[in-house]
Design a protein around this motif. Sequence first.
Motif, PDB file in Angstrom:
ATOM      1  N   THR A  17       0.903  -1.060   0.056  1.00 41.68           N
ATOM      2  CA  THR A  17      -0.055   0.068  -0.139  1.00 41.68           C
ATOM      3  C   THR A  17       0.861   1.196   0.088  1.00 41.68           C
ATOM      4  O   THR A  17       0.651   2.189  -0.754  1.00 41.68           O
ATOM      5  CB  THR A  17      -1.042  -0.099   1.188  1.00 41.68           C
ATOM      6  N   ARG A  18       1.886   1.286   0.827  1.00 41.16           N
ATOM      7  CA  ARG A  18       2.871   2.379   0.902  1.00 41.16           C
ATOM      8  C   ARG A  18       3.438   2.600  -0.514  1.00 41.16           C
ATOM      9  O   ARG A  18       3.528   3.580  -0.911  1.00 41.16           O
ATOM     10  CB  ARG A  18       3.852   2.195   1.836  1.00 41.16           C
ATOM     11  N   ARG A  19       3.836   1.589  -1.107  1.00 42.90           N
ATOM     12  CA  ARG A  19       4.658   1.674  -2.613  1.00 42.90           C
ATOM     13  C   ARG A  19       3.485   2.300  -3.727  1.00 42.90           C
ATOM     14  O   ARG A  19       3.786   3.089  -4.401  1.00 42.90           O
ATOM     15  CB  ARG A  19       5.042   0.554  -3.072  1.00 42.90           C
ATOM     16  N   VAL A  20       2.198   1.906  -3.381  1.00 39.75           N
ATOM     17  CA  VAL A  20       1.287   2.289  -4.383  1.00 39.75           C
ATOM     18  C   VAL A  20       0.993   3.798  -4.144  1.00 39.75           C
ATOM     19  O   VAL A  20       0.920   4.520  -5.040  1.00 39.75           O
ATOM     20  CB  VAL A  20      -0.064   1.696  -4.302  1.00 39.75           C
ATOM     21  N   GLN A  27       3.452  10.739  -9.266  1.00 40.60           N
ATOM     22  CA  GLN A  27       2.765  11.130 -10.348  1.00 40.60           C
ATOM     23  C   GLN A  27       2.035  12.474 -10.374  1.00 40.60           C
ATOM     24  O   GLN A  27       2.146  13.422 -11.101  1.00 40.60           O
ATOM     25  CB  GLN A  27       1.655  10.092 -10.730  1.00 40.60           C
ATOM     26  N   GLN A  28       1.318  12.751  -9.114  1.00 40.63           N
ATOM     27  CA  GLN A  28       0.716  14.196  -8.673  1.00 40.63           C
ATOM     28  C   GLN A  28       1.586  15.112  -8.608  1.00 40.63           C
ATOM     29  O   GLN A  28       1.375  16.219  -9.187  1.00 40.63           O
ATOM     30  CB  GLN A  28      -0.093  13.933  -7.471  1.00 40.63           C
TER      31      GLN A  28
END
Length: 118
Positions: A17-20, A27-28
């Motif tokens: 979850t942290r990597r995602v 990206q943002q």
Amino acid sequence: MSGGEQPLSRLDALRFTRRVVEQQAAQQLALIDRWIADEEQRQAERRRGQERRPQPAQWLIQYGLNRNNIDGVHTGDCWAAAKSGRCRSATRQQARDALRHVPACVHCRPDTALGLLE
């Protein structure tokens, strides 16, 4: 589960979850950085445009509806000249010469500014 795969542990799920979230945040941030660069470019272009804009005329001669007859003389920042839409820029000497034949604007008083009338 086939092939003897172990289910994800809670710790593995949290790391995934942290990597995602890290990828999405990157990206943002890249998108925001592009927006910042675009805005910086627009501001630089606006600045260059303002620097290249010619200086406003100091004197204006107002022409009649037929665009040949001179109707009046104005200073470059006269609001009445801006409203008429029939003015062209003039040199100091052209404005002085025109004032010999036509009245000066009663709002901006170019005759006083040119030193013809005290």
